[in-house]
Design a protein around this motif. Structure first.
Motif, PDB file in Angstrom:
ATOM      1  N   GLU A   1     -26.216  44.673   8.402  1.00 41.73           N
ATOM      2  CA  GLU A   1     -25.293  44.516   7.282  1.00 41.73           C
ATOM      3  C   GLU A   1     -24.419  45.767   7.128  1.00 41.73           C
ATOM      4  O   GLU A   1     -23.211  45.670   6.885  1.00 41.73           O
ATOM      5  N   THR A   2     -25.032  46.947   7.281  1.00 40.01           N
ATOM      6  CA  THR A   2     -24.272  48.198   7.185  1.00 40.01           C
ATOM      7  C   THR A   2     -23.305  48.327   8.351  1.00 40.01           C
ATOM      8  O   THR A   2     -22.148  48.748   8.175  1.00 40.01           O
TER       9      THR A   2
ATOM     10  N   LYS B   1     -20.207  46.312   7.749  1.00 44.09           N
ATOM     11  CA  LYS B   1     -19.275  46.958   6.813  1.00 44.09           C
ATOM     12  C   LYS B   1     -18.481  48.053   7.508  1.00 44.09           C
ATOM     13  O   LYS B   1     -17.265  48.186   7.327  1.00 44.09           O
TER      14      LYS B   1
ATOM     15  N   MET C   1     -21.696  35.948   1.068  1.00 47.19           N
ATOM     16  CA  MET C   1     -22.575  37.075   0.744  1.00 47.19           C
ATOM     17  C   MET C   1     -22.510  38.135   1.828  1.00 47.19           C
ATOM     18  O   MET C   1     -22.514  39.333   1.544  1.00 47.19           O
TER      19      MET C   1
ATOM     20  N   GLU D   1     -19.957  38.795   3.571  1.00 45.84           N
ATOM     21  CA  GLU D   1     -18.677  39.474   3.383  1.00 45.84           C
ATOM     22  C   GLU D   1     -18.612  40.220   2.056  1.00 45.84           C
ATOM     23  O   GLU D   1     -17.559  40.754   1.703  1.00 45.84           O
ATOM     24  N   ASP D   2     -19.739  40.254   1.342  1.00 47.54           N
ATOM     25  CA  ASP D   2     -19.851  41.008   0.096  1.00 47.54           C
ATOM     26  C   ASP D   2     -18.940  40.475  -1.005  1.00 47.54           C
ATOM     27  O   ASP D   2     -18.235  41.225  -1.685  1.00 47.54           O
ATOM     28  N   HIS D   3     -18.998  39.160  -1.203  1.00 49.48           N
ATOM     29  CA  HIS D   3     -18.260  38.517  -2.285  1.00 49.48           C
ATOM     30  C   HIS D   3     -19.255  37.815  -3.213  1.00 49.48           C
ATOM     31  O   HIS D   3     -19.360  36.581  -3.213  1.00 49.48           O
ATOM     32  N   PRO D   4     -20.024  38.579  -3.992  1.00 45.71           N
ATOM     33  CA  PRO D   4     -21.082  37.964  -4.813  1.00 45.71           C
ATOM     34  C   PRO D   4     -20.554  36.970  -5.841  1.00 45.71           C
ATOM     35  O   PRO D   4     -21.224  35.979  -6.145  1.00 45.71           O
TER      36      PRO D   4
ATOM     37  N   ASP E   1     -29.674  34.314  -1.243  1.00 48.99           N
ATOM     38  CA  ASP E   1     -28.280  34.766  -1.331  1.00 48.99           C
ATOM     39  C   ASP E   1     -27.832  34.849  -2.792  1.00 48.99           C
ATOM     40  O   ASP E   1     -27.130  35.789  -3.186  1.00 48.99           O
TER      41      ASP E   1
ATOM     42  N   LYS F   1     -29.375  37.894  -4.338  1.00 47.13           N
ATOM     43  CA  LYS F   1     -28.683  39.107  -3.893  1.00 47.13           C
ATOM     44  C   LYS F   1     -27.341  39.255  -4.603  1.00 47.13           C
ATOM     45  O   LYS F   1     -26.934  40.366  -4.983  1.00 47.13           O
TER      46      LYS F   1
ATOM     47  N   LYS G   1     -26.029  42.386  -6.895  1.00 48.09           N
ATOM     48  CA  LYS G   1     -24.749  43.062  -6.698  1.00 48.09           C
ATOM     49  C   LYS G   1     -23.955  43.141  -7.992  1.00 48.09           C
ATOM     50  O   LYS G   1     -23.202  44.096  -8.222  1.00 48.09           O
TER      51      LYS G   1
END
Length: 389
Positions: free
Chosen positions: A49-50, A53, A292, A294-297, A325, A328, A332
């Motif tokens: 995941e890191t 990013k 998730m 793509e970090d769009h909670p 998800d 998570k 966030k």
């Protein structure tokens, strides 16, 4: 192939982009301290995941940064529990059966075990599978079809419990015995999931694309089983693409899977094979999973409101993963109480599944780290998930 370390790869691409370490931290959302540790070699690896990013910020595929797969080994307790299953896979002799197995008998035993697979009853399956695998092996050529099915399920189960080498062996054997096109596609689908869990994204993309092309049906007369097989391979391709920082490719594959689901009109859930469950709800949950990643909670929570909360089996293939998800996403957005309630919900439904999920531990770790005091229920959950403090 370059033997550069992870830190050297990050630093080289960062400099090509004209970025400072602080710039990269800001663009990626990864802490400056972690960027520095990675580049200085104080950390030799990090989460997939890191890496995604960092790769997105650097405008390169995630695979350009991967040095070794982001795949936890199973804990010793799990390895000990499944040792008899792994021994049966490699053909080590077990107790002598009282009578020779028959194809019909082994098929019936596998059918009776399906509820245990669907319910993630790992303890019971760990006891049942060694004999089932040996009996299927003893059938020889006449047992190819049922043996392929037993080995596929075993590979799926070993992937669940992060025993990746053994899972690969089981799935390879399942493919060797498979004589049916859709059975083979289903096994390849599970293999793609195994590769994703290992962080082998390029291999996943190649395999899923190849088999999606080979199994693409004529929409006007496609059966539900054909649409399910094709749709799942597209979902795996989408999942690997979004993890590899290829959002356009991910969206295209997801759209095609959505077309297959729309053609079906409903969720296809064959009673004898829960692994092939597919339809509009499955696609919606995978769309939320991509959001998730793509970090769009906020998108995850919005999509989750459109997904039925009733009538879906709480299996790890669909609803449980989606609920993680959603948990998570809540974390966030600093809605940690809501996230904890979801963890409790999943634990109540599938306790033997959630304890094998690193994502669940990560969510619980965030809850623990951000609260001044923990409720007794939270402390007990942290112990249950084997959270390290």
């Amino acid at each position: 192939m370059s033997v550069a370390s992870l830190g050297e790869r990050i630093q080289a691409v960062r400099k090509r982009r004209g970025l400072t370490q602080r710039d990269l931290a800001t663009l990626s959302g990864v802490s400056l301290g972690l960027v520095r540790k990675l580049e200085q070699g104080e950390r030799e690896d990090t989460r997939l995941e890191t890496l995604r990013k960092l790769a997105t910020a650097l405008r390169v595929p995630t695979t350009e940064l991967v040095v070794r797969p982001d795949a936890d080994d199973a804990p010793q307790e799990t390895l000990d529990q499944w040792a008899p299953v792994r021994a049966a896979l490699v053909g080590k002799a077990g107790p002598e059966p009282e009578e020779a197995p028959t194809a019909s008998g082994v098929a019936l035993a596998a059918q009776n075990a399906m509820p245990l697979f669907a319910q993630d009853a790992f303890t019971e399956l760990g006891l049942l599978l060694p004999a089932l695998i040996r009996d299927a092996d003893a059938l020889g050529k006449q047992g190819r079809q049922i043996r392929s099915r037993v080995l596929h399920l075993t590979g799926w189960l070993l992937t669940q419990t992060r025993q990746f080498d053994a899972a690969e062996m089981a799935l390879q054997r399942a493919l060797d015995d498979s004589a049916d096109r859709l059975d083979t596609a289903a096994t390849v689908n599970t293999w793609c999931w195994l590769l994703i869990r290992q962080g082998k994204l390029e291999k996943t993309l190649n395999l899923s694309a190849q088999w999606a092309d080979e199994t693409e049906p004529r929409m006007s007369r496609a059966t539900l089983a054909e649409l399910s097989a094709w749709g799942w391979l597209l979902l795996r391709h989408s999942t690997a693409s979004v993890r590899n920082s290829e959002p356009g490719e991910a969206d295209d594959a997801l759209s095609l899977a959505g077309a297959a689901a729309t053609r079906m009109g409903r969720e296809f859930a064959p009673p004898a094979d829960f692994l092939r469950t597919f339809g509009p709800v499955t696609v919606a949950m995978k769309r939320a999973e991509n959001a998730m990643i793509e970090d769009h909670p906020d998108v995850v929570l919005s999509l989750s409101e459109q997904i039925p909360s009733e009538g879906l089996l709480p299996t790890s293939n669909n609803r449980n993963r989606h609920r993680l998800d959603v948990a998570k996403a809540n974390v966030k957005l600093r809605r940690r109480s809501e996230a904890f309630e979801i963890l409790q919900e999943i634990r109540n439904a599938s306790p033997q599944w959630i304890v094998n999920q690193r994502m669940a531990r990560d969510i619980m770790g965030n809850i623990v780290a951000k609260r001044r005091t923990l409720t007794p229920e939270m402390r007990e959950m942290a112990d249950f998930l084997r959270l390290e403090f």
